[in-house]
Design an enzyme around this catalytic site. Structure first.
Site, mmCIF file in Angstrom:
data_model
loop_
_atom_site.group_PDB
_atom_site.id
_atom_site.type_symbol
_atom_site.label_atom_id
_atom_site.label_comp_id
_atom_site.label_asym_id
_atom_site.label_seq_id
_atom_site.Cartn_x
_atom_site.Cartn_y
_atom_site.Cartn_z
ATOM 1 N N ASP A 1 0.666 -1.263 0.054
ATOM 2 C CA ASP A 1 -0.208 0.036 0.085
ATOM 3 C C ASP A 1 0.776 1.352 0.029
ATOM 4 O O ASP A 1 1.668 1.563 0.954
ATOM 5 C CB ASP A 1 -0.911 -0.068 1.309
ATOM 6 C CG ASP A 1 -2.076 -1.001 1.228
ATOM 7 O OD1 ASP A 1 -2.755 -1.224 0.065
ATOM 8 O OD2 ASP A 1 -2.127 -1.726 2.294
ATOM 9 N N MET B 1 1.004 5.189 0.165
ATOM 10 C CA MET B 1 -0.039 6.402 0.665
ATOM 11 C C MET B 1 0.711 7.539 0.513
ATOM 12 O O MET B 1 2.111 7.483 1.030
ATOM 13 C CB MET B 1 -0.735 6.033 2.024
ATOM 14 C CG MET B 1 -1.164 4.541 2.139
ATOM 15 S SD MET B 1 -2.029 4.370 3.727
ATOM 16 C CE MET B 1 -2.513 2.619 3.392
ATOM 17 N N MET C 1 -12.638 -1.897 -1.925
ATOM 18 C CA MET C 1 -12.169 -1.645 -0.493
ATOM 19 C C MET C 1 -13.316 -1.881 0.155
ATOM 20 O O MET C 1 -14.360 -1.362 0.253
ATOM 21 C CB MET C 1 -11.661 -0.019 -0.504
ATOM 22 C CG MET C 1 -10.466 0.311 -1.343
ATOM 23 S SD MET C 1 -9.027 -0.404 -0.959
ATOM 24 C CE MET C 1 -8.786 -0.149 0.673
#
Length: 222
Positions: free
Chosen positions: A36, A38, A138
């Protein structure tokens, strides 16, 4: 053999033991390693960038599933592919020119994915399904690990599975967030192909056994 894929999420790993955690994934029945990325803008958290992806690539023997939770992801697609990403997923909500972004990813040779936030209806991808290699639903609000699964995701999985079938799309259906042995099987039976699991794997007493158990689940669609 099970057809579904399990992708443990590196975000939940112990970063003081990153090499050991990746070695565990290599030994395990995991199919992919999920990363991930971010930026503190598209989501409130900041994690890591292409340098960590590059370092992980040198250690990991599994395909890298790189999830870009960032604004203007088009600026970084080539860099993440060069760093070692095998799957690159961008967010529908971050891409005003989504078709262009998807084909930009495909041109690098990576699998192209699009992620949808929990509130985003799956119908927004109706005209793009034939071009995609993966759709990521998600099942938590993106930005932080360890959140509880949003159960309204389940009907979205069924709806998206039907849409993919009608469109004759080759895209894999991935679900990301709050997934563990308590809800994985129902997601597989609803039509999921890839399950991203973070805390339930890396926080388990025996992560390898947990990955094996997730891989062994019944995936017959209802």
């Amino acid at each position: 053999m099970p057809k579904h894929k399990i992708a443990p999420s590196l975000l939940a790993a112990d970063f003081t033991r990153l090499g050991e955690e990746i070695a565990m994934v290599n030994r395990s029945e995991a199919d992919w390693l999920h990363l991930d990325v971010m930026d503190g803008r598209f989501v409130p958290n900041i994690t890591f960038g292409m340098f960590i992806v590059e370092a992980v690539r040198r250690l990991c023997t599994k395909p890298l599933d790189v999830h870009l939770m960032i604004v203007e992801p088009e600026r970084y697609v080539e860099a993440f592919r060069k760093a070692g990403a095998d799957v690159i997923t961008v967010h529908y909500e971050a891409c005003p020119h989504l078709h262009r972004a998807v084909h930009q990813i495909k041109e690098t040779g990576a699998m192209a994915g699009v992620a949808l936030n929990p509130h985003t209806p799956v119908v927004v991808l109706e005209n793009l399904l034939e071009d995609l290699d993966l759709v990521c639903l998600m099942s938590v609000n993106p930005g932080f690990g360890g959140q509880k699964f949003i159960y309204q995701t389940l009907p979205k999985v069924r709806q998206l599975r039907q849409m993919l079938t009608v469109a004759n799309s080759p895209a894999l259906l991935e679900v990301d967030g709050g997934i563990g042995l308590q809800n994985a099987e129902v997601l597989l039976r609803a039509g999921a192909d890839v399950l991203v699991a973070g805390s339930s794997v890396f926080g388990a007493q025996n992560p390898e056994a947990t990955l094996a158990a997730l891989k062994a689940l019944n995936e017959t669609w209802l």
